[in-house]
Scaffold this motif. Structure first.
Motif, mmCIF file in Angstrom:
data_model
loop_
_atom_site.group_PDB
_atom_site.id
_atom_site.type_symbol
_atom_site.label_atom_id
_atom_site.label_comp_id
_atom_site.label_asym_id
_atom_site.label_seq_id
_atom_site.Cartn_x
_atom_site.Cartn_y
_atom_site.Cartn_z
ATOM 1 N N LEU A 1 -35.321 30.051 83.577
ATOM 2 C CA LEU A 1 -34.986 30.546 82.107
ATOM 3 C C LEU A 1 -34.572 31.937 82.082
ATOM 4 C CD1 LEU A 1 -37.700 28.141 80.164
ATOM 5 C CD2 LEU A 1 -35.324 27.844 80.754
ATOM 6 N N ARG A 2 -34.036 32.242 80.926
ATOM 7 C CA ARG A 2 -33.294 33.376 80.811
ATOM 8 C C ARG A 2 -34.429 34.483 79.990
ATOM 9 N NH1 ARG A 2 -27.376 34.186 79.276
ATOM 10 N NH2 ARG A 2 -28.091 33.117 77.251
ATOM 11 N N SER A 3 -35.615 33.679 79.346
ATOM 12 C CA SER A 3 -36.389 34.231 78.658
ATOM 13 C C SER A 3 -37.170 35.210 79.216
ATOM 14 C CB SER A 3 -37.266 33.223 78.041
ATOM 15 O OG SER A 3 -38.175 32.356 79.227
ATOM 16 N N GLY A 4 -37.324 35.030 80.562
ATOM 17 C CA GLY A 4 -38.179 36.269 81.408
ATOM 18 C C GLY A 4 -38.257 36.074 82.764
ATOM 19 N N LYS A 5 -38.546 36.996 83.817
ATOM 20 C CA LYS A 5 -38.849 36.652 84.880
ATOM 21 C C LYS A 5 -39.886 35.777 85.225
ATOM 22 C CE LYS A 5 -39.187 39.230 89.206
ATOM 23 N NZ LYS A 5 -39.312 40.494 89.984
ATOM 24 N N GLY A 6 -39.890 34.582 86.068
ATOM 25 C CA GLY A 6 -41.204 33.716 86.439
ATOM 26 C C GLY A 6 -41.001 32.807 85.355
ATOM 27 N N HIS A 7 -40.082 32.282 84.537
ATOM 28 C CA HIS A 7 -39.844 31.508 83.387
ATOM 29 C C HIS A 7 -39.135 30.208 83.901
ATOM 30 C CE1 HIS A 7 -41.219 34.200 79.843
ATOM 31 N NE2 HIS A 7 -41.908 34.573 80.986
ATOM 32 N N TYR A 8 -39.703 29.243 83.750
ATOM 33 C CA TYR A 8 -38.908 27.974 84.433
ATOM 34 C C TYR A 8 -39.357 26.731 83.253
ATOM 35 C CZ TYR A 8 -38.503 30.359 88.924
ATOM 36 O OH TYR A 8 -38.060 31.441 89.580
ATOM 37 N N MET A 9 -38.136 25.976 83.333
ATOM 38 C CA MET A 9 -38.076 24.760 82.404
ATOM 39 C C MET A 9 -37.819 23.467 83.604
ATOM 40 S SD MET A 9 -35.858 22.947 79.619
ATOM 41 C CE MET A 9 -34.425 23.014 80.407
ATOM 42 N N ALA A 10 -38.827 22.511 83.584
ATOM 43 C CA ALA A 10 -38.608 21.345 84.515
ATOM 44 C C ALA A 10 -38.424 19.826 83.757
ATOM 45 C CB ALA A 10 -39.902 21.272 85.488
ATOM 46 N N VAL A 11 -37.704 19.157 84.136
ATOM 47 C CA VAL A 11 -37.765 17.708 83.449
ATOM 48 C C VAL A 11 -37.771 16.462 84.328
ATOM 49 C CG1 VAL A 11 -36.018 18.710 81.875
ATOM 50 C CG2 VAL A 11 -35.132 17.955 83.909
ATOM 51 N N PHE A 12 -38.313 15.520 83.570
ATOM 52 C CA PHE A 12 -38.535 14.460 84.362
ATOM 53 C C PHE A 12 -38.623 13.326 83.137
ATOM 54 C CE2 PHE A 12 -42.658 16.008 82.845
ATOM 55 C CZ PHE A 12 -43.525 15.010 82.827
ATOM 56 N N HIS A 13 -38.846 12.243 83.579
ATOM 57 C CA HIS A 13 -38.998 10.898 82.699
ATOM 58 C C HIS A 13 -40.055 9.946 83.028
ATOM 59 C CE1 HIS A 13 -37.298 8.360 86.106
ATOM 60 N NE2 HIS A 13 -37.927 7.487 85.147
ATOM 61 N N ASP A 14 -40.335 9.108 82.217
ATOM 62 C CA ASP A 14 -41.314 8.085 82.222
ATOM 63 C C ASP A 14 -40.989 6.879 81.702
ATOM 64 O OD1 ASP A 14 -43.907 7.370 83.924
ATOM 65 O OD2 ASP A 14 -44.697 7.062 81.795
ATOM 66 N N ASP A 15 -41.585 5.813 81.811
ATOM 67 C CA ASP A 15 -41.277 4.234 81.097
ATOM 68 C C ASP A 15 -42.514 3.705 80.567
ATOM 69 O OD1 ASP A 15 -42.546 3.441 83.498
ATOM 70 O OD2 ASP A 15 -40.843 2.268 84.164
ATOM 71 N N GLY A 16 -43.212 4.668 80.247
ATOM 72 C CA GLY A 16 -44.701 4.362 79.824
ATOM 73 C C GLY A 16 -45.873 3.796 80.783
ATOM 74 N N ARG A 17 -45.474 3.815 82.038
ATOM 75 C CA ARG A 17 -46.344 3.423 83.062
ATOM 76 C C ARG A 17 -47.486 4.342 83.470
ATOM 77 N NH1 ARG A 17 -43.045 0.348 87.237
ATOM 78 N NH2 ARG A 17 -41.478 1.739 86.814
ATOM 79 N N TYR A 18 -46.881 5.567 83.653
ATOM 80 C CA TYR A 18 -47.649 6.687 84.416
ATOM 81 C C TYR A 18 -48.074 8.022 83.723
ATOM 82 C CZ TYR A 18 -45.854 3.488 87.879
ATOM 83 O OH TYR A 18 -45.387 2.483 88.791
ATOM 84 N N PHE A 19 -47.173 8.238 82.226
ATOM 85 C CA PHE A 19 -47.690 9.474 81.599
ATOM 86 C C PHE A 19 -49.025 9.582 81.475
ATOM 87 C CE2 PHE A 19 -47.718 12.267 78.044
ATOM 88 C CZ PHE A 19 -47.078 13.351 78.544
ATOM 89 N N SER A 20 -49.977 8.670 81.111
ATOM 90 C CA SER A 20 -51.191 8.843 80.815
ATOM 91 C C SER A 20 -51.669 7.794 81.734
ATOM 92 C CB SER A 20 -51.510 8.727 79.418
ATOM 93 O OG SER A 20 -51.521 7.374 79.109
#
Length: 418
Positions: free
Chosen positions: A172-191
């Motif tokens: 990310l451009r907000s600062g050094k060492g800043h990152y965004m990651a993305v993923f998905h779930d279908d309700g089975r594994y988020f919790s």
């Protein structure tokens, strides 16, 4: 009359859709009037192919790679199994032309439940790291701070999980060492509760709720925030996001698999470093597929590698299941046109502006014919300092044999349609 592609000293015809051989999926009876782009077939060009790993009778799949700052050292990681299985790690010291034996890894890597993903990161203090993620519940991570020589054990990131964690990661451009990651779930594994309480009838009707998540790190990937939902839908099953920035760095595009096969693959955009996103919009047929990974070529264009997945083939299967006595030709016509390389490993060449404007792009490449269904192509992409693109993935590259890990090497200066 053929048009031709001149590839170094080799002259290749640009094939028409009807001339393409697909060993993995029977497309007889489907219209192949799918897209209008020129098509280049590299399937049989063994001189461009490097076997990363192969083990008779053993399923090797779903690789990711990372290129170190020296421009030559590559790491490749993948599971022994379809997603779930012990994590394998290999290294190349010459830009992917040759590969080491399997490297020693921490004991906990044997317990990986999901596709491992590998990314470079840098801390606010300049510490260089390699991050390795393993999904399902709970999502776990290992890391290296000595350029891959030694690694930590897999440790939980929090009280949450997901599918293909992380699908992609961007600084990310907000600062050094800043990152965004993305993923998905279908309700089975988020919790840990899984799908408790979700009506079974919705799952049975291909209407499980899919959620896209984002999570942030502000310490170079060591810790990650509680994931935030970006989009939830029972109709659009959006998953396996791939990220790419605009050439000026101000916008992030996210390309998405549509897993219900009701719709085309989709794209979303963010103009505020991932804080908000546009509504999803259908990609053209030329970009329809799964697990998109994009990289800029030295001339500023985009190469996007993915599994070719035309919805028509799966729409037909669904229609046939509902009406087994119906006329097959009518059902195939109703399902719509299919890509002649459905189920294969392909690449798209175009510009970022093509993504923004929803245009078809410039041309498509088949990197390799997958010989069994559509089980292939969770792709990894790297661009070497000399402009060589190293594309790596798994697939059933030999009929009747287990899938294995293969790289295809190409240079855009020699991939020019004429």
């Amino acid at each position: 009359m053929f048009r031709f592609l001149f590839l170094s000293a080799v002259c290749l015809p640009l094939l028409s859709n009807a001339q393409i051989i697909n060993k993995g999926i029977d497309l007889s009876g489907f219209s192949l009037d799918y897209h209008s782009l020129p098509f280049i077939d590299l399937d049989t060009m063994s001189s461009r192919q490097v076997t990363v790993d192969r083990e008779p009778g053993v399923y090797l799949g779903h690789p990711t790679t990372v290129l170190l700052e020296d421009g030559q050292t590559l790491y490749c990681t993948y599971p022994k199994g379809h997603g779930r299985g012990p994590i394998v790690l290999k290294r190349s010291n010459d830009g992917g032309q040759t590969w080491s034996e399997r490297l020693p890894v921490p004991a906990s890597w044997e317990s990986s439940l999901e596709v491992p993903t590998l990314y470079p990161a840098e801390g606010p203090d300049g510490t260089q790291r390699l991050l390795l993620f393993s999904g399902l519940y709970p999502a776990r991570m290992a890391y290296s701070e000595d350029q891959g020589s030694t690694w930590t054990e897999l440790q939980p990131l929090g009280n949450w999980g997901g599918i293909v964690v992380m699908g992609d990661l961007v600084p990310l451009r907000s600062g050094k060492g800043h990152y965004m990651a993305v993923f998905h779930d279908d309700g089975r594994y988020f919790s840990h509760r899984g799908r408790a309480g979700e009506p079974a009838v919705e799952r049975a009707n291909n209407q499980a709720e899919f959620t896209l998540y984002k999570t942030f790190s502000y310490d170079g990937g060591l810790t990650w925030t509680e994931p935030e939902a970006m989009l939830q839908s029972r109709f659009l099953h959006l998953c396996e996001p791939g990220l790419i920035r605009s050439p000026d760095g101000r916008q992030i595009a996210m390309l998405l698999r549509e897993n219900s096969r009701r719709m085309n693959s989709q794209i979303m955009f963010s103009n505020d470093e991932g804080q908000t996103w546009t509504r999803p919009r259908a990609l053209p047929n030329s970009l329809n597929g799964d697990r998109h990974q994009a990289i800029y070529t030295p001339d500023g264009r985009l190469l996007i590698s993915f599994r070719d997945m035309a919805p028509a083939y799966w729409r037909y299967q669904a229609l046939k299941a509902e009406c087994q006595d119906c006329d097959t030709a009518q059902l195939k016509a109703q399902a719509g046109p299919a890509s002649p390389t459905t189920g294969d490993w392909v690449a798209w060449i175009g510009t970022y502006e093509d993504l923004v404007e929803g245009r078809e792009g410039q041309y498509r490449i088949r990197l390799k014919d997958n010989t069994k269904g559509s089980d292939c192509a969770y792709p990894a992409l790297e661009c070497l300092p000399d402009g060589t693109i190293v594309a790596t993935t798994y697939g059933h590259w030999a009929e009747g044999e287990a899938p294995y890990i293969l790289s295809v090497r190409m240079n855009m200066e020699t991939l020019v349609p004429h």
